[in-house]
Write a protein that holds these residues in place. Structure first.
Motif, mmCIF file in Angstrom:
data_model
loop_
_atom_site.group_PDB
_atom_site.id
_atom_site.type_symbol
_atom_site.label_atom_id
_atom_site.label_comp_id
_atom_site.label_asym_id
_atom_site.label_seq_id
_atom_site.Cartn_x
_atom_site.Cartn_y
_atom_site.Cartn_z
ATOM 1 N N ALA A 1 0.913 -1.219 0.059
ATOM 2 C CA ALA A 1 0.057 -0.040 -0.170
ATOM 3 C C ALA A 1 0.810 1.330 -0.050
ATOM 4 O O ALA A 1 0.629 2.159 -0.933
ATOM 5 C CB ALA A 1 -1.178 -0.097 1.074
ATOM 6 N N HIS B 1 -7.231 -3.026 -6.079
ATOM 7 C CA HIS B 1 -6.713 -3.247 -4.745
ATOM 8 C C HIS B 1 -7.431 -1.855 -3.933
ATOM 9 O O HIS B 1 -7.586 -0.818 -4.806
ATOM 10 C CB HIS B 1 -5.278 -3.286 -4.715
ATOM 11 N N THR C 1 -6.022 0.435 -2.621
ATOM 12 C CA THR C 1 -5.097 1.587 -3.054
ATOM 13 C C THR C 1 -5.248 2.006 -4.440
ATOM 14 O O THR C 1 -4.412 2.918 -4.919
ATOM 15 C CB THR C 1 -3.607 1.504 -2.743
ATOM 16 N N HIS C 2 -5.867 1.398 -5.188
ATOM 17 C CA HIS C 2 -6.255 1.843 -6.786
ATOM 18 C C HIS C 2 -7.536 2.858 -6.734
ATOM 19 O O HIS C 2 -8.264 2.765 -7.603
ATOM 20 C CB HIS C 2 -6.429 0.559 -7.541
ATOM 21 N N GLY D 1 -2.992 -4.322 -12.871
ATOM 22 C CA GLY D 1 -2.353 -5.309 -11.840
ATOM 23 C C GLY D 1 -3.407 -5.465 -10.862
ATOM 24 O O GLY D 1 -4.186 -4.218 -10.227
ATOM 25 N N PHE D 2 -3.716 -6.568 -10.398
ATOM 26 C CA PHE D 2 -5.112 -6.732 -9.630
ATOM 27 C C PHE D 2 -4.935 -7.689 -8.599
ATOM 28 O O PHE D 2 -3.782 -8.325 -8.316
ATOM 29 C CB PHE D 2 -6.264 -7.132 -10.582
ATOM 30 N N THR D 3 -5.935 -7.713 -7.557
ATOM 31 C CA THR D 3 -5.701 -8.746 -6.559
ATOM 32 C C THR D 3 -6.714 -10.037 -6.427
ATOM 33 O O THR D 3 -6.763 -10.766 -5.709
ATOM 34 C CB THR D 3 -6.122 -8.002 -4.983
ATOM 35 N N ASP E 1 0.861 -2.687 -11.040
ATOM 36 C CA ASP E 1 0.946 -3.300 -9.578
ATOM 37 C C ASP E 1 1.119 -4.651 -9.642
ATOM 38 O O ASP E 1 -0.260 -5.304 -9.720
ATOM 39 C CB ASP E 1 -0.238 -2.739 -8.735
ATOM 40 N N HIS F 1 0.395 -9.610 -6.859
ATOM 41 C CA HIS F 1 0.079 -10.943 -6.514
ATOM 42 C C HIS F 1 0.793 -11.891 -7.554
ATOM 43 O O HIS F 1 1.133 -13.100 -7.328
ATOM 44 C CB HIS F 1 -1.383 -11.026 -7.070
ATOM 45 N N THR G 1 4.371 -6.059 -3.867
ATOM 46 C CA THR G 1 4.659 -6.773 -2.531
ATOM 47 C C THR G 1 5.865 -7.891 -2.772
ATOM 48 O O THR G 1 5.926 -8.571 -3.988
ATOM 49 C CB THR G 1 3.492 -7.271 -2.020
ATOM 50 N N HIS H 1 5.882 -10.676 -0.728
ATOM 51 C CA HIS H 1 5.613 -11.854 0.132
ATOM 52 C C HIS H 1 4.540 -12.538 -0.380
ATOM 53 O O HIS H 1 3.938 -13.488 0.145
ATOM 54 C CB HIS H 1 4.859 -11.066 1.687
ATOM 55 N N LYS H 2 4.115 -12.303 -1.615
ATOM 56 C CA LYS H 2 2.915 -13.163 -2.083
ATOM 57 C C LYS H 2 3.866 -14.372 -3.022
ATOM 58 O O LYS H 2 4.252 -15.037 -2.424
ATOM 59 C CB LYS H 2 2.053 -12.310 -2.929
HETATM 60 C C1 LIG Z 1 -1.508 -7.074 -1.721
HETATM 61 C C2 LIG Z 1 -1.618 -5.999 -2.510
HETATM 62 C C3 LIG Z 1 -1.350 -4.903 -2.258
HETATM 63 C C4 LIG Z 1 -1.058 -4.218 -0.758
HETATM 64 O O1 LIG Z 1 0.004 -4.787 -0.168
HETATM 65 P P1 LIG Z 1 0.275 -4.742 1.359
HETATM 66 O O2 LIG Z 1 1.480 -5.114 1.575
HETATM 67 O O3 LIG Z 1 -0.851 -5.438 2.023
HETATM 68 O O4 LIG Z 1 -0.020 -3.171 1.712
HETATM 69 C C5 LIG Z 1 -1.445 -3.662 -3.248
HETATM 70 N N1 LIG Z 1 -1.545 -4.073 -4.433
HETATM 71 C C6 LIG Z 1 -1.919 -5.210 -4.828
HETATM 72 C C7 LIG Z 1 -2.452 -5.575 -6.379
HETATM 73 C C8 LIG Z 1 -2.041 -6.261 -3.943
HETATM 74 O O5 LIG Z 1 -2.189 -7.572 -4.342
#
Ligand SMILES: *Cc1c(COP(=O)(O)O)cnc(C)c1O
Length: 428
Positions: free
Chosen positions: A89, A116, A118-119, A164-166, A191, A194, A217, A219-220
């Motif tokens: 974020a 997301h 933040t989008h 770029g999506f979640t 972004d 994922h 990110t 960690h994914k």
């Molecule tokens: C997970 C994710 C984020 C945010 O990551 P955080 O580390 O939880 O802040 C932003 N954009 C996308 C597309 C995500 O999948």
């Protein structure tokens, strides 16, 4: 006395070992990554960048951050990397802060279609600060319609186009997204939070070399520590148009936006962990991993569909799938995502409730379930396990109130998990 927090950490470790993690944004980082996160690097202040710090004593910190930067650039074939963002974020907000003025138009996908927070969600800083032009998936195919996106971009002339999506299970054509941005005089931003691991592993097209700025990110699917990076071009294609007073190039503006713009001291322990994760992702085994993540997702998707479960876009090209409970004929009701997620959790199958495109229900009681295979694949699970898990999910969804069934499956899940330890000993 031992702080009780250690007992709770122990219990969480057991939970992670004994249940199936199907949340697509989760993974198991290596012991080396976790060790760096818990290291003495956490003790150090290092505001600034390598070679330009505001504190003394950063000789080793500089070496670590420089390595992280070099590896990030190599991993994505990018000209510039900033490895200081604290998470996904804040990385996105830093890019907006670097490239836009309040009120500028951002074209992005809304949360309920797979974007997301933040989008541009109205609840988020992005939605409160910038003018959001939403683009949605096609109602029929439930996939991106690039012609529609182009038409909207030509009409609205946004300053930044974000992809770029979640919760989007299909491949994204970053090249077309960039061409649309070029045609309307906008920055292109991807972004890839994922799918970063899939891109690095060569099973999803890369946003480079064309995209202006990429956030991710770590960690994914990338399987590093909980954090993020920004990778970008050096030069600003649109230089001078939006920041008339700035003599800085794109990369310099991003660095300034992260620090001192938004953040203070960088988390050097996490930066070291990122550097370790990047080295792991550069190894040939990571390509095998990424391919297996997608194979597993496709087998899980096929199993669920054979069981009569409707998937958004009828399948997946990635690590992620989205169950549409509303259009699943044996359910056929809106708003059951959370009830279904709780029933699955009772059976040791951990996923999350999620909106589906054009969801008639609310984000807290949505009509979908989001599943993914990155964590199970890290454990070593393959196609045979995916079939088993798909059948378990189906039997629970067919009989949502059956707590006895959930208990029985929970025991079966536990014994499956025993065959796939998350770490080779009970680490930590
Ligand atoms: C997970 C994710 C984020 C945010 O990551 P955080 O580390 O939880 O802040 C932003 N954009 C996308 C597309 C995500 O999948």
């Amino acid at each position: 006395m031992i702080d009780p927090i250690w007992n709770v950490i122990q219990q969480e470790k057991v939970r992670q070992q004994q249940t199936l993690q199907l949340i697509p944004s989760e993974n198991y980082a290596s012991k080396e990554v976790l060790a760096a996160c818990g290291s003495i690097l956490s003790n150090k202040y290092a505001e600034g960048y390598p070679g330009k710090r505001y504190y003394q004593g950063n000789i080793h910190i500089d070496e670590i951050e420089q390595l992280a930067i070099e590896r990030a650039k190599k991993l994505f074939g990018a000209e510039h990397a900033n490895v200081q963002p604290l998470s996904g974020a804040p990385a996105n907000l830093a890019v907006f802060f670097a490239l836009l003025q309040p009120g500028d138009k951002i074209m992005a996908m809304p949360l309920d279609h797979g974007g997301h927070l933040t989008h541009g969600s109205p609840a988020n800083f992005s939605g409160k600060t910038y003018t959001i032009i939403p683009y949605r998936v096609d109602p029929e195919t439930e996939q991106l319609d690039y012609q529609m996106i182009r038409t909207l971009a030509l009409q609205e002339k946004p300053k930044l186009i974000l992809s770029g999506f979640t919760a989007y299970p299909r491949k994204i054509n970053f090249k077309i997204m960039h061409e649309i941005a070029e045609d309307v005089g906008a920055y292109s931003m991807a972004d890839i939070s994922h799918i970063a691991g899939l891109i690095v592993g060569g099973v999803h097209p890369s946003p480079f070399p064309f995209t202006d700025v990429v956030t991710t990110t770590t960690h994914k699917t990338l399987r590093g520590p909980r954090s993020a990076i920004i990778v970008s071009k050096q030069e600003d294609r649109l230089h001078g148009i939006y920041h008339k007073n700035s003599k800085k190039n794109l990369a310099q503006r991003i660095d300034s936006a992260v620090f001192p713009g938004l953040q203070g001291g960088p988390h050097q322990h996490t930066i070291a962990a990122k550097a370790i994760a990047f080295e792991e992702a550069l190894r040939p085994e990571f390509k095998v991993y990424a391919q297996q993540v997608v194979n597993n997702a496709q087998v899980l998707a096929a199993t669920l569909m054979e069981e009569g479960i409707k998937l958004v876009s009828n399948g997946t090209d990635t690590h992620l799938l989205l169950i549409d409970l509303l259009k699943t004929s044996f359910i056929n009701k809106p708003g059951l995502g959370r009830i279904a997620a709780v029933a699955l959790e009772n059976a040791g199958i951990v996923c999350n409730a999620n909106t589906i495109p054009f969801d008639p229900s609310t984000p807290f009681t949505p009509s979908g379930l989001r599943l993914g295979t990155p964590a199970l694949t890290t454990r070593g699970m393959k196609e045979a396990e995916m079939k088993k898990i798909g059948v378990w999910i189906s039997s629970i969804l067919h009989d949502l109130g059956n707590e006895q069934l959930q208990k029985t499956i929970c025991e079966q899940v536990k014994s499956l998990c025993e065959q796939f330890p998350i770490y080779d000993d009970l680490y930590l």
